[in-house]
Design a protein around this motif. Structure first.
Motif, short mmCIF file in Angstrom:
data_model
loop_
_atom_site.label_atom_id
_atom_site.label_comp_id
_atom_site.label_asym_id
_atom_site.label_seq_id
_atom_site.Cartn_x
_atom_site.Cartn_y
_atom_site.Cartn_z
N ILE A 188 0.86 -1.19 0.00
CA ILE A 188 0.00 0.00 0.00
C ILE A 188 0.90 1.24 0.00
O ILE A 188 1.79 1.36 0.85
N ALA A 189 0.66 2.14 -0.94
CA ALA A 189 1.33 3.44 -0.89
C ALA A 189 0.39 4.43 -0.21
O ALA A 189 -0.82 4.43 -0.47
N GLN A 190 0.93 5.22 0.68
CA GLN A 190 0.13 6.25 1.36
C GLN A 190 0.65 7.63 0.99
O GLN A 190 1.85 7.90 1.10
N ILE A 191 -0.26 8.49 0.55
CA ILE A 191 0.05 9.91 0.38
C ILE A 191 -0.89 10.68 1.29
O ILE A 191 -1.95 10.18 1.68
N SER A 192 -0.50 11.89 1.65
CA SER A 192 -1.32 12.65 2.59
C SER A 192 -1.03 14.13 2.48
O SER A 192 0.07 14.53 2.08
N ASP A 193 -2.03 14.92 2.84
CA ASP A 193 -1.83 16.36 2.98
C ASP A 193 -1.12 16.97 1.77
O ASP A 193 -0.08 17.62 1.89
N THR A 194 -1.76 16.77 0.63
CA THR A 194 -1.21 17.31 -0.61
C THR A 194 -1.56 18.80 -0.78
O THR A 194 -0.86 19.52 -1.49
N HIS A 195 -2.67 19.24 -0.14
CA HIS A 195 -3.02 20.66 -0.09
C HIS A 195 -2.95 21.33 -1.47
O HIS A 195 -2.41 22.43 -1.62
N ILE A 196 -3.53 20.67 -2.46
CA ILE A 196 -3.48 21.18 -3.84
C ILE A 196 -4.37 22.42 -4.00
O ILE A 196 -5.48 22.47 -3.46
N LEU A 197 -3.86 23.36 -4.74
CA LEU A 197 -4.61 24.58 -5.07
C LEU A 197 -5.07 24.55 -6.52
O LEU A 197 -4.56 23.75 -7.32
N THR A 244 -8.30 24.73 -0.25
CA THR A 244 -9.44 25.60 0.10
C THR A 244 -10.78 24.89 0.05
O THR A 244 -11.77 25.44 0.53
N GLY A 245 -10.83 23.71 -0.56
CA GLY A 245 -12.10 22.99 -0.69
C GLY A 245 -12.92 23.41 -1.90
O GLY A 245 -14.01 22.88 -2.15
N ALA A 246 -12.42 24.37 -2.68
CA ALA A 246 -13.16 24.84 -3.86
C ALA A 246 -13.17 23.78 -4.96
O ALA A 246 -12.23 22.98 -5.07
N ALA A 247 -14.21 23.82 -5.77
CA ALA A 247 -14.31 22.86 -6.88
C ALA A 247 -13.11 22.96 -7.81
O ALA A 247 -12.65 21.96 -8.37
N SER A 248 -12.56 24.18 -7.95
CA SER A 248 -11.39 24.36 -8.84
C SER A 248 -10.15 23.65 -8.27
O SER A 248 -9.31 23.16 -9.04
N ASP A 249 -10.03 23.59 -6.95
CA ASP A 249 -8.94 22.80 -6.35
C ASP A 249 -9.08 21.33 -6.74
O ASP A 249 -8.11 20.65 -7.10
N TYR A 250 -10.32 20.83 -6.64
CA TYR A 250 -10.55 19.40 -6.93
C TYR A 250 -10.35 19.07 -8.40
O TYR A 250 -9.92 17.97 -8.73
N PHE A 255 -15.61 17.31 -2.42
CA PHE A 255 -14.76 16.11 -2.36
C PHE A 255 -15.51 14.93 -2.98
O PHE A 255 -15.00 14.23 -3.86
N LYS A 256 -16.74 14.73 -2.50
CA LYS A 256 -17.53 13.61 -3.00
C LYS A 256 -17.83 13.77 -4.50
O LYS A 256 -17.76 12.80 -5.27
N ALA A 257 -18.18 14.98 -4.90
CA ALA A 257 -18.53 15.22 -6.31
C ALA A 257 -17.34 14.93 -7.23
O ALA A 257 -17.49 14.37 -8.31
N ALA A 258 -16.14 15.26 -6.76
CA ALA A 258 -14.96 15.10 -7.62
C ALA A 258 -14.42 13.68 -7.60
O ALA A 258 -13.92 13.19 -8.62
N LEU A 259 -14.54 13.03 -6.46
CA LEU A 259 -13.80 11.76 -6.28
C LEU A 259 -14.70 10.53 -6.36
O LEU A 259 -14.21 9.39 -6.39
N LYS A 260 -16.00 10.74 -6.32
CA LYS A 260 -17.03 9.74 -6.61
C LYS A 260 -16.80 8.41 -5.91
O LYS A 260 -16.84 8.34 -4.68
N GLU A 261 -16.54 7.33 -6.68
CA GLU A 261 -16.50 6.00 -6.09
C GLU A 261 -15.19 5.69 -5.37
O GLU A 261 -15.02 4.59 -4.84
N THR A 262 -14.26 6.64 -5.32
CA THR A 262 -13.00 6.39 -4.61
C THR A 262 -13.07 6.85 -3.16
O THR A 262 -12.07 6.89 -2.46
N CYS A 263 -14.28 7.19 -2.69
CA CYS A 263 -14.47 7.57 -1.30
C CYS A 263 -15.85 7.07 -0.87
O CYS A 263 -16.52 6.39 -1.62
N GLY A 264 -16.24 7.39 0.38
CA GLY A 264 -17.50 6.87 0.90
C GLY A 264 -18.70 7.71 0.49
O GLY A 264 -18.63 8.51 -0.45
N GLU A 265 -19.82 7.50 1.20
CA GLU A 265 -21.07 8.20 0.91
C GLU A 265 -21.37 9.20 2.02
O GLU A 265 -21.12 8.92 3.19
N LEU A 266 -21.93 10.34 1.66
CA LEU A 266 -22.31 11.34 2.66
C LEU A 266 -23.44 10.79 3.53
O LEU A 266 -24.19 9.94 3.07
#
Ligand SMILES: [Fe+2]
Length: 251
Positions: free
Chosen positions: A3-12, A54-60, A87-98
């Motif tokens: 398993i590779a782990q990445i974290s805290d990428t803080h992409i803008l 920032t959580g903006a759609a443009s970050d995702y 997060f959910k809208a951008a990453l879809k099936e690679t994360c859980g459900e709200l």
């Protein structure tokens, strides 16, 4: 299993003119290139949160563009910088459900459970009674399968700066009590504190990793490694014994 782990990428956002924007994207790009070149290739990649700044759609949009070349499947859990809806809208099936973005990955030799420690608007971690019930039921469903948990906020202190990181300290005590009752949990892997650490916790082992984003990393020799991205590799044996290596992306 690897398993590779990445974290805290803080992409803008790609359009950001902040000085940290381009180096953060470059750090993630270099980690992905390195993962793609590993032999053997990791079975999967986990991201333990603060995927964007920032959580903006443009970050995702920028994040998903950067993740696209990744060869192994990637699974993500949010951090306090993430926005649940975007997060959910951008990453879809690679994360859980709200409302909680928990999920289980069951199709590998070791079971993976992603936990959501986020309460929107809160910097600190949360693990409320509803989340405890979900986790207890989830772990009770497969008591004999070695299991790795991943989440953003470590439910323990990581010195010198990450102290009492949960809004209610009773949350993390209750989580520790629960994990003690499920000995198939072989490792808890976390992000958030931007620093690598490893410790015994709640009858299992727990670890944190340095942020992929270079400008917010802690506990790293800046004089030598300021421009060296790093991530972690967790090699997991069939009985769930986890051996961790910090991988430096040099060159
Ligand atoms: Fe972070």
């Amino acid at each position: 299993m690897l398993i590779a782990q990445i974290s805290d990428t803080h992409i803008l956002a790609k359009s950001s003119d902040l000085p940290e924007a381009a180096p953060r994207a470059e750090d993630l790009r270099r980690c992905i290139d390195d993962i793609n070149g590993l032999d053997p290739l990791p079975d999967l990649v986990i991201h333990s949160g603060d995927t964007v700044q920032t959580g903006a759609a443009s970050d995702y949009r920028h994040l998903t563009e950067l993740l696209t070349p990744l060869r192994p499947p990637v699974f993500l859990t949010p951090g306090n910088r993430d926005h649940h809806g975007n997060f959910k809208a951008a990453l879809k099936e690679t994360c859980g459900e709200l409302p909680f973005l928990h999920f289980v990955v069951d199709d590998f030799p070791v079971r993976l459970v992603a936990l959501d420690t986020i309460d929107p608007g809160q910097r600190k971690g949360v693990f409320c009674a509803e989340r405890l019930v979900w986790l207890d039921e989830t772990l009770s469903a497969a008591p004999n399968r070695p299991t790795i948990l991943f989440m953003h906020h470590p439910p323990f202190d990581v010195g010198p700066r990450y102290i009492d990181g949960y809004r209610n300290l009773a949350d993390r005590d209750a989580l520790a009590d629960l994990i003690m009752r499920h000995p198939q949990v072989r490792r808890l892997v976390c992000g958030h504190c931007h620093r690598s650490s490893q410790r015994a916790w709640a009858g299992t082992e727990a670890s944190t990793m340095a942020s992929v984003a270079r400008d917010v990393r802690e506990g790293v020799d800046v004089a030598r490694l300021a421009e060296t991205p790093m991530y972690q590799l967790h090699a997991v044996s069939e009985n769930g014994c986890v051996t961790t290596q910090t991988r430096l992306v040099i060159g």
